[in-house]
Design a protein around this motif. Structure first.
Motif, short mmCIF file in Angstrom:
data_model
loop_
_atom_site.label_atom_id
_atom_site.label_comp_id
_atom_site.label_asym_id
_atom_site.label_seq_id
_atom_site.Cartn_x
_atom_site.Cartn_y
_atom_site.Cartn_z
N THR A 241 -48.04 -38.13 -15.25
CA THR A 241 -48.13 -37.89 -13.75
C THR A 241 -47.17 -38.09 -13.58
O THR A 241 -45.83 -38.71 -13.33
CB THR A 241 -48.89 -39.73 -13.92
N CYS A 242 -46.99 -36.99 -12.60
CA CYS A 242 -45.77 -36.40 -11.92
C CYS A 242 -45.50 -36.93 -10.49
O CYS A 242 -44.36 -37.34 -9.99
CB CYS A 242 -45.75 -35.24 -11.68
N TRP A 243 -46.61 -36.99 -9.95
CA TRP A 243 -46.05 -38.44 -8.54
C TRP A 243 -47.24 -38.94 -8.05
O TRP A 243 -47.98 -39.29 -8.98
CB TRP A 243 -46.48 -36.82 -7.05
N PRO A 244 -46.53 -40.73 -7.41
CA PRO A 244 -47.40 -42.19 -7.73
C PRO A 244 -48.46 -41.46 -7.27
O PRO A 244 -49.26 -42.06 -7.00
CB PRO A 244 -46.03 -42.55 -6.85
N GLY A 245 -49.19 -40.66 -5.91
CA GLY A 245 -50.63 -40.89 -5.53
C GLY A 245 -50.72 -39.59 -6.37
O GLY A 245 -52.36 -38.97 -6.00
N ASP A 246 -51.02 -39.29 -7.59
CA ASP A 246 -51.86 -38.38 -8.64
C ASP A 246 -53.03 -38.89 -8.93
O ASP A 246 -53.25 -39.60 -8.72
CB ASP A 246 -51.25 -37.12 -9.56
N ALA A 247 -54.27 -38.16 -8.96
CA ALA A 247 -55.54 -38.61 -9.38
C ALA A 247 -55.04 -38.78 -10.98
O ALA A 247 -56.17 -39.64 -11.36
CB ALA A 247 -56.60 -37.52 -9.12
N GLY A 248 -54.54 -38.90 -11.78
CA GLY A 248 -53.92 -38.95 -12.87
C GLY A 248 -53.59 -37.66 -14.11
O GLY A 248 -52.55 -37.55 -13.00
N PRO A 249 -53.49 -37.78 -15.40
CA PRO A 249 -52.41 -37.17 -15.64
C PRO A 249 -52.50 -35.22 -15.91
O PRO A 249 -53.68 -35.74 -15.05
CB PRO A 249 -52.66 -37.75 -17.23
N LEU A 250 -51.79 -34.61 -15.39
CA LEU A 250 -51.96 -33.27 -14.96
C LEU A 250 -51.26 -32.14 -16.65
O LEU A 250 -50.00 -32.32 -16.67
CB LEU A 250 -52.05 -33.10 -13.75
N ILE A 251 -51.90 -31.74 -17.05
CA ILE A 251 -51.43 -30.07 -17.96
C ILE A 251 -51.04 -29.80 -16.70
O ILE A 251 -51.28 -29.22 -16.50
CB ILE A 251 -52.68 -30.14 -18.92
N THR A 252 -49.40 -28.77 -17.08
CA THR A 252 -49.32 -27.91 -16.07
C THR A 252 -48.58 -26.79 -16.95
O THR A 252 -48.79 -26.22 -15.11
CB THR A 252 -47.86 -29.19 -15.11
N TRP A 253 -48.59 -26.71 -17.62
CA TRP A 253 -48.30 -25.34 -18.25
C TRP A 253 -49.27 -24.77 -19.29
O TRP A 253 -48.62 -24.34 -19.97
CB TRP A 253 -46.71 -25.60 -19.40
N GLY A 254 -50.61 -25.38 -19.08
CA GLY A 254 -51.73 -24.50 -20.11
C GLY A 254 -51.67 -23.49 -19.41
O GLY A 254 -52.46 -22.83 -18.27
#
Length: 503
Positions: free
Chosen positions: A152-165
């Protein structure tokens, strides 16, 4: 361009070993939380042009660890981007020239010229994917996305994010790797076996999705996390001409792409994969994705995108989970984009020969702003260059602002470019405004989602019918005066060091 500067990297760990030998890779054994802390650390490392970093003890603040360590900042410098393609940084332009020649080869005029075409012939063979047996190192594991150190990269993110998929898709019909698309798309993890895949409408995965919708059948999708570096980079580069991402990977690696079969879906994936997620998309099902922090420096609006259902999961015994963050530059997409401009420059010059150089400033979210240098010889040429740039690649159709300057302007110097705009352009004559054009859906400045305007600024010296008055002469000191000034300045500095004067 006749080959690689570096040995071939068969997989990610081979590349990491090379980076370690170059003192460009570090391991950190201190526990790092995947909620914000890993991304915050990554930002610090990339700001200082630091090494690739393997976090061996990623944590989520709870008991128990993850199934793999977390790798960040893999392509955080221009050098590592070039190395991933098998090159020293200074040879990136040579690869661009080779790709341009491969896109539009010229017939040989002699035996000597024919001999020069041999690398192209070899490259043509390397673009053909080769099917191989599944690697014994890649073992089935429980289909559970929460076992991965998803950030989870930023405090306002909706949730965990796979970024290099790296998302592998194909159109309906038989499983033909020549029709594959490989794209790096944002993947929001919803639970153990569900996620949302976000792709822009013009991306290859989205095009395949619409074809499966027309066919009325569930869409097989594979997500590869970590592979050999050339295939990773091929997936993020807008492929020129009719070259697929797998074809680019074969050219970069100097060998045919090796593809292994999936277990549960009718699809193949790069044999060098670290982690493979096999699943499908039910065509009528979408979910609200976002908001997430993005390369613009803002959170994007939530929107509905397709839901991915995980059916099977495979990992290498010593798998590495590759991840990154996106935000206001510097971030990895900005670094990769700046390096890849060297690959696009020859293709652009091939399409519009009078364009001598192009620069996409990373601070302006890379492709949203472009500066073109033109060797101008006739009225209206700057406008032709603008239109050609916007039309060359789908990615460039998202560019909002284009400034065209003369060869005497350093396009990488903002002071130089702004001087040209201030002294060589007139707001009444030299602005080209387009309305109702495609823009990035993440652009909050546009009046509506995905549609807005573009501005071209002709900051060249006007000639012919472009003006009714002669243009002023540019101030320039004679070379001999400049040389004398250098000598005098050196004497001034010496006097200062000797304590006999003040510079």
């Amino acid at each position: 361009m006749t080959g690689r500067d570096l040995p071939s990297f068969a997989d990610l760990r081979t590349f990491l070993s090379f980076l370690e030998s170059e003192d460009d890779f570090r391991k950190l054994d201190t526990p790092v939380d995947v909620h914000l802390d890993a991304a915050a650390l990554h930002r610090k490392v990339i700001e200082r042009q630091g090494p690739a970093v393997l976090l061996t003890a990623p944590t989520n603040g709870k008991e128990g660890g993850f199934a793999a360590p977390l790798l960040i900042n893999l392509f955080g410098t221009r050098k590592r981007v070039a190395n991933g393609l098998g090159l020293h940084p200074e040879h990136l332009p040579d690869l661009g020239l080779f790709l341009a020649a491969l896109r539009s080869p010229q017939p040989p005029s002699s035996w000597r010229e024919a001999h020069k075409l041999l690398p192209m012939a070899k490259a043509g063979l390397n673009v053909r994917p080769k099917r191989v047996a599944a690697s014994k190192d890649l073992e089935p594991v429980a289909a559970d996305l929460t076992r991965l150190p998803v950030q989870t990269c930023w405090p306002g993110d909706a949730g965990p994010l796979i970024t290099w998929g790296m998302v592998v898709t194909r159109p309906p019909g038989s499983d033909d790797p020549r029709t594959y698309n490989l794209g790096i798309y944002r993947i929001q993890v919803l639970g153990l076996d569900t996620a949302i895949i976000r792709w822009l409408p013009f991306r290859g995965g989205a095009q395949h999705y619409r074809q499966w919708q027309d066919a009325g059948r569930p869409m097989p999708v594979a997500v590869v996390i970590g592979s050999d570096p050339a295939t990773l980079l091929a997936a993020v580069i807008p492929a020129p001409g009719n070259l697929s991402e797998l074809a680019l990977a074969g050219i970069f690696n100097g060998a045919s792409p090796r593809l292994a079969p999936c277990d549960q879906i009718d699809l193949h994936v790069p044999a060098s994969a670290e982690i493979v997620l096999e699943g499908e998309i039910n065509l009528a099902e979408t979910a609200l994705e976002g908001p997430f922090g993005d390369h613009t420096g803002y959170y994007n609006d939530p929107a509905h995108y397709p839901v991915f259902h995980l059916r099977a999961m495979k990992m290498r015994k010593d798998a590495v989970y590759l991840s990154t963050f996106t935000g206001r530059a510097p971030d990895e997409p900005a670094v990769i984009g700046e390096a890849m401009t060297d690959l696009f420059r020859p293709i652009l010059r091939q399409a519009v020969p009078e364009i001598t150089d192009v620069y996409l400033p990373p601070a302006t979210c890379s492709y949203r702003f472009a500066v073109l240098q033109v060797d101008k010889s006739y009225p209206g040429q700057a406008r032709r260059a603008m239109m050609a740039f916007w039309s060359l690649l789908p990615q460039f159709s998202m560019t909002k602002y284009v400034i065209v300057v003369d060869p005497d302007i350093d396009i990488r110097s903002w002071d130089d470019v702004m001087w040209a705009v201030a002294t060589r352009s007139d707001a009444e004559r030299d602005l080209l405004v387009l309305t109702g054009t495609a823009v990035d859906q993440l652009d909050f400045a546009s009046p509506c989602v995905g549609q807005g305007g573009k501005l071209g600024i002709d900051a060249t010296i006007k000639l012919g019918t472009e003006t009714t008055r002669p243009f002023a002469r540019t101030l320039k000191m004679p070379p001999e005066a400049e040389a004398r000034a250098e000598t005098l300045f050196a004497e001034l500095c010496k006097a200062s060091r000797d304590g006999s004067g003040q510079p």
